[in-house]
Design an enzyme around this catalytic site. Structure first.
Site, mmCIF file in Angstrom:
data_model
loop_
_atom_site.group_PDB
_atom_site.id
_atom_site.type_symbol
_atom_site.label_atom_id
_atom_site.label_comp_id
_atom_site.label_asym_id
_atom_site.label_seq_id
_atom_site.Cartn_x
_atom_site.Cartn_y
_atom_site.Cartn_z
ATOM 1 N N GLY A 1 -11.512 4.640 3.951
ATOM 2 C CA GLY A 1 -12.819 4.022 4.190
ATOM 3 C C GLY A 1 -13.267 4.039 5.641
ATOM 4 O O GLY A 1 -14.457 3.850 5.919
ATOM 5 N N SER A 2 -12.333 4.269 6.577
ATOM 6 C CA SER A 2 -12.724 4.318 7.989
ATOM 7 C C SER A 2 -13.550 5.567 8.264
ATOM 8 O O SER A 2 -13.153 6.670 7.908
ATOM 9 C CB SER A 2 -11.479 4.334 8.884
ATOM 10 O OG SER A 2 -10.799 3.104 8.841
ATOM 11 N N ASN B 1 -10.305 0.572 1.349
ATOM 12 C CA ASN B 1 -9.216 0.516 2.321
ATOM 13 C C ASN B 1 -9.715 0.885 3.717
ATOM 14 O O ASN B 1 -10.408 1.888 3.881
ATOM 15 C CB ASN B 1 -8.102 1.486 1.932
ATOM 16 C CG ASN B 1 -7.357 1.059 0.687
ATOM 17 O OD1 ASN B 1 -7.808 0.217 -0.084
ATOM 18 N ND2 ASN B 1 -6.194 1.646 0.476
ATOM 19 N N VAL B 2 -9.317 0.091 4.696
ATOM 20 C CA VAL B 2 -9.698 0.342 6.086
ATOM 21 C C VAL B 2 -8.453 0.202 6.960
ATOM 22 O O VAL B 2 -7.782 -0.830 6.933
ATOM 23 C CB VAL B 2 -10.783 -0.635 6.574
ATOM 24 C CG1 VAL B 2 -11.232 -0.268 7.983
ATOM 25 C CG2 VAL B 2 -11.976 -0.652 5.621
ATOM 26 N N ASP C 1 0.818 -1.207 0.000
ATOM 27 C CA ASP C 1 0.000 0.000 0.000
ATOM 28 C C ASP C 1 0.857 1.264 0.000
ATOM 29 O O ASP C 1 1.831 1.370 0.755
ATOM 30 C CB ASP C 1 -0.917 -0.004 1.236
ATOM 31 C CG ASP C 1 -2.065 0.982 1.108
ATOM 32 O OD1 ASP C 1 -2.531 1.211 -0.020
ATOM 33 O OD2 ASP C 1 -2.493 1.512 2.146
ATOM 34 N N GLY D 1 -7.286 8.793 7.933
ATOM 35 C CA GLY D 1 -7.298 9.173 9.337
ATOM 36 C C GLY D 1 -8.696 9.378 9.873
ATOM 37 O O GLY D 1 -9.672 8.806 9.376
#
Length: 286
Positions: free
Chosen positions: A212-213, A232-233, A84, A183
């Site tokens: 994605g968080s 993405n998390v 990543d 973040g």
């Protein structure tokens, strides 16, 4: 080992209307949490190894840890190890030599032509080896893996840029900026769904959602409907793990048995991963 090329995994999700969770792992415990959650949900997953983890732990130890834990826990679901946010061609080549199944060169901070040139070089190697490849166009705000993009410098990807970048690099899946950030969000994000649909229609390949968080579940579901096939998390996983450990010590402040403490973190993080898998629709798709 149940490894699968990122290209195969993401295209399968894109074709069938669900998304693959790309979960960032930082150490042995977080790798274990992701693998166990995927096995319990019978979901294919991407296990992301990013720059912070590589800087702290080393690429080879982390890569070897994945092999060991897959064997130890008899993991059978498809797994893709993804590099990543690499900003070095040489690091991408190292990952390819260490049997990663997906490579991301992040040239979003470079001039457009330099981003295309280096991304294409990585894509060509990935294609020759049967790996998946990801590139990024447009800057996604926030901080991830010690890489910070100021909010004022973040930008929404244009359709023209996305199409030009996609055609000239040949990436298998494309990360775009549509209103997410790395973040913790200061305010609730509002994804630019119209732009997402326009980009999908133009490039005709899977779209990647970074940051994605913290995106509300209803917006995640809509993004998947509109062509996002990899999400993405990271932040929510770290929050889950640390909150689990904090809760354990709140109940037993004098428990210094490390395995007990770590296992509460693993279980807490595992529940976050399982929720995301169900949200993305990949459960039962192994």
């Amino acid at each position: 080992m149940p490894y699968q090329s990122g290209k195969t995994m993401i295209n399968e999700a894109w074709t069938n209307g669900y998304a693959i969770g790309a979960f960032t792992a930082h150490n042995l415990e977080t790798i274990k949490a992701v693998l166990l959650a995927a096995e319990e949900e019978q979901s294919p997953i991407m296990l992301q190894i990013g720059q912070k983890a590589i800087n702290e732990m080393g690429m080879k130890p982390l890569r070897d840890a994945v092999d060991s834990l897959i064997q130890h826990h008899a993991i059978s679901v498809p797994i893709c190890i993804h590099l990543d946010h690499s900003r070095k061609f040489e690091q991408c080549m190292e990952a390819a030599s260490r049997d990663f199944q997906s490579l991301m060169f992040d040239g979003s901070a470079l001039p457009f032509e330099d981003n295309i040139r280096i991304t294409k070089a990585v894509v060509d190697v990935a294609a020759a080896l049967g790996l998946g490849s990801e590139g990024e166009i447009g800057k996604i705000g926030g901080t991830e893996d010690d890489i910070t993009v100021d909010e004022k410098d973040a930008m929404i990807t244009t359709v023209e840029e996305a199409l030009d970048f996609s055609e000239r690099t040949g990436v298998d899946y494309l990360a775009v900026s549509i209103g997410t950030a790395h973040g913790v969000y200061k305010t609730t994000p509002e994804l630019k769904f119209d732009r997402l649909s326009e980009i999908k229609q133009a490039v005709k390949k899977p779209i990647v959602l970074h940051g994605g968080s913290g995106v509300p579940d209803d917006q995640v579901i809509e993004a998947v409907k509109r062509g996002v096939a990899k999400i993405n998390v990271d932040t929510e996983l770290r929050q889950g793990f640390i909150k689990g450990v904090q809760a354990h010590w709140a109940d037993a402040p004098n428990d210094f048995i490390l395995a007990d403490v770590m296992n509460t973190g693993i279980e807490s993080m595992k529940e976050v991963v399982k929720h995301k898998i169900r949200l993305f629709g990949s459960n039962g798709k192994a």
